[in-house]
Design a protein around this motif. Structure first.
Motif, short mmCIF file in Angstrom:
data_model
loop_
_atom_site.label_atom_id
_atom_site.label_comp_id
_atom_site.label_asym_id
_atom_site.label_seq_id
_atom_site.Cartn_x
_atom_site.Cartn_y
_atom_site.Cartn_z
N LYS A 298 0.82 -1.21 0.00
CA LYS A 298 0.00 0.00 0.00
C LYS A 298 0.85 1.26 0.00
O LYS A 298 1.85 1.35 0.71
CB LYS A 298 -0.92 0.00 1.23
CG LYS A 298 -1.95 -1.11 1.23
CD LYS A 298 -2.63 -1.25 2.58
CE LYS A 298 -1.71 -1.89 3.60
NZ LYS A 298 -2.39 -2.18 4.87
N TYR A 299 0.40 2.22 -0.78
CA TYR A 299 1.00 3.56 -0.79
C TYR A 299 -0.13 4.56 -0.53
O TYR A 299 -1.16 4.53 -1.21
CB TYR A 299 1.66 3.86 -2.13
CG TYR A 299 2.06 5.30 -2.31
CD1 TYR A 299 3.19 5.83 -1.69
CD2 TYR A 299 1.28 6.16 -3.11
CE1 TYR A 299 3.54 7.15 -1.84
CE2 TYR A 299 1.64 7.48 -3.27
CZ TYR A 299 2.76 7.98 -2.64
OH TYR A 299 3.10 9.30 -2.79
N GLY A 302 2.82 10.89 -0.09
CA GLY A 302 4.15 11.25 0.36
C GLY A 302 5.22 10.49 -0.41
O GLY A 302 5.04 10.10 -1.57
N ALA A 303 6.34 10.24 0.25
CA ALA A 303 7.44 9.53 -0.39
C ALA A 303 7.20 8.02 -0.34
O ALA A 303 6.40 7.54 0.45
CB ALA A 303 8.75 9.89 0.31
N GLY A 304 7.90 7.30 -1.22
CA GLY A 304 7.88 5.86 -1.13
C GLY A 304 7.07 5.14 -2.17
O GLY A 304 6.96 3.90 -2.12
N PHE A 305 6.50 5.84 -3.15
CA PHE A 305 5.70 5.17 -4.17
C PHE A 305 6.53 4.15 -4.94
O PHE A 305 6.11 3.00 -5.12
CB PHE A 305 5.11 6.21 -5.14
CG PHE A 305 4.46 5.59 -6.35
CD1 PHE A 305 3.21 4.99 -6.25
CD2 PHE A 305 5.10 5.59 -7.58
CE1 PHE A 305 2.61 4.41 -7.35
CE2 PHE A 305 4.51 5.01 -8.69
CZ PHE A 305 3.26 4.42 -8.57
N GLU A 306 7.68 4.56 -5.40
CA GLU A 306 8.53 3.66 -6.17
C GLU A 306 8.91 2.41 -5.37
O GLU A 306 8.94 1.29 -5.91
CB GLU A 306 9.80 4.38 -6.64
CG GLU A 306 9.56 5.54 -7.58
CD GLU A 306 9.17 6.84 -6.89
OE1 GLU A 306 8.91 7.82 -7.58
OE2 GLU A 306 9.14 6.85 -5.64
N GLU A 307 9.19 2.60 -4.09
CA GLU A 307 9.57 1.47 -3.24
C GLU A 307 8.44 0.46 -3.13
O GLU A 307 8.67 -0.76 -3.18
CB GLU A 307 9.96 1.98 -1.86
CG GLU A 307 10.43 0.90 -0.92
CD GLU A 307 10.84 1.44 0.44
OE1 GLU A 307 11.17 0.62 1.31
OE2 GLU A 307 10.81 2.67 0.62
N VAL A 308 7.20 0.94 -3.00
CA VAL A 308 6.05 0.05 -2.89
C VAL A 308 5.89 -0.77 -4.16
O VAL A 308 5.67 -1.99 -4.12
CB VAL A 308 4.76 0.86 -2.60
CG1 VAL A 308 3.52 -0.02 -2.76
CG2 VAL A 308 4.82 1.44 -1.20
N VAL A 309 6.00 -0.12 -5.31
CA VAL A 309 5.85 -0.82 -6.59
C VAL A 309 6.94 -1.87 -6.75
O VAL A 309 6.66 -3.03 -7.11
CB VAL A 309 5.90 0.19 -7.76
CG1 VAL A 309 5.89 -0.56 -9.11
CG2 VAL A 309 4.71 1.15 -7.69
#
Length: 323
Positions: A298-299, A302-309
């Motif tokens: 889940k995103y 904020g930051a962290g979209f790429e990490e979730v994907v």
């Protein structure tokens, strides 16, 4: 080793976009519109949208590049971004450089072996000379991007005036249509859009058309794993870079992901629709009641979209045994 099913649902804010245009009326180019019903009142709104065909084209372009980069086969036309998909004899010969096989099963096997894009994205062979058609259903599924429920009444389409002048050149002649100057309108839109994408790896590298050979492996297991890895890497790059849509050379939109849920399962499990704001909570409730070894990534801003994907795709590759 499992054949993971990946389901993606999200919300993405896109400002000043011309990603999916329809017909031109004179010097006026229209944005795609679709009718959407408001749940509370059942009032119908015609709102901006981006078609599933547009999204699928973008994904398959990324897939063709990923597959080629990994040394996997991609037919001549798909490698150039022409997704005619073994439509008839002439297209098959242009794509693969040989005449099409006569048998239905042999035809499907030849296409699967020769092109990862058609393996993943399917095709429909309908020869003009007659004979039986051969169909392979796509292994990925996309939906129209439409405004979210809360933004439905706020989504706008606005025509923008553009001019191209070449005064002082010999191309501008009185009474002549030399192309030296032009006035034209492009419809632009801004909206908070939904995003939907599912990928089923169960039949990648396997036959599906004939009843007697459904599920039979066409390529060896190592190559099949590579194809699954290419499909997942393509989806990761496609989402992170938003590699779809038209007119991006002069109408590059402002894009910001608001939220996304990616479900990785061992069987078909889809994330609820992001049309409603509580889709993340609904996904969490669903996985408590129905789960096929389902894991949610889940995103929420904020930051962290790429990490979730990337984490979600790595989990899918781990299940598929992709190194």
């Amino acid at each position: 080793m499992a054949d993971p099913f990946v389901s993606v649902r999200g919300r993405v804010l896109i400002n000043v976009e011309a990603l999916n245009m329809t017909e031109s009326v004179g010097n006026y180019v229209k944005h795609r519109r679709v009718p959407v019903i408001m749940p509370e009142t059942y009032a119908t709104y015609f709102v901006p949208s981006v078609s599933g065909e547009s999204i699928a084209h973008g994904y398959q372009q990324v897939l063709a590049e990923e597959a080629s980069g990994k040394g996997l086969p991609v037919c001549k036309l798909c490698s150039k971004g022409y997704f005619l998909k073994s439509t008839n004899d002439a297209v098959f010969r242009e794509s693969f450089g040989v005449n099409p096989p006569e048998g239905e099963g042999e035809f499907e096997r030849a296409v699967i072996e020769g092109c990862v894009v058609e393996d993943v994205g399917g095709f429909l062979y309908a020869p003009a000379r007659g004979g039986k058609n051969v169909k392979r259903t796509s292994n990925f599924f996309v939906g129209y991007m439409i405004p979210t429920r809360e933004s439905l009444e706020s989504a706008v389409i606005e025509p923008q005036l553009h001019t191209r002048y070449a005064l002082g050149t010999p191309f501008v002649e009185e009474g002549a249509r030399a192309g030296g100057q032009m006035i034209y309108y492009i419809e632009l839109s801004s909206a908070a859009y939904t995003f939907s994408f599912d990928l089923d790896t169960k039949y990648l590298g396997k036959a599906t058309f004939s009843m007697g050979n459904v599920g039979q492996t066409v390529v060896n297991e190592d190559e099949r794993k590579k194809r699954i890895g290419a499909a997942l890497d393509a989806l990761s790059k496609f989402m992170i870079e938003m590699m779809f849509g038209a007119k991006k050379t002069r109408f590059l939109p402002v894009i910001e992901w608001e939220s996304v849920v990616i479900a990785v399962s061992d069987d078909v499990w889809t994330v609820p629709s992001p049309f409603s704001k509580n889709y993340i909570e609904r996904a969490e409730e669903k996985v408590k009641k129905v789960s096929y070894n389902t894991k949610l990534f889940k995103y929420t801003g904020g930051a962290g979209f790429e990490e979730v994907v990337i984490e979600a795709m790595n989990e899918a590759k781990r299940r598929a045994g992709v190194s």
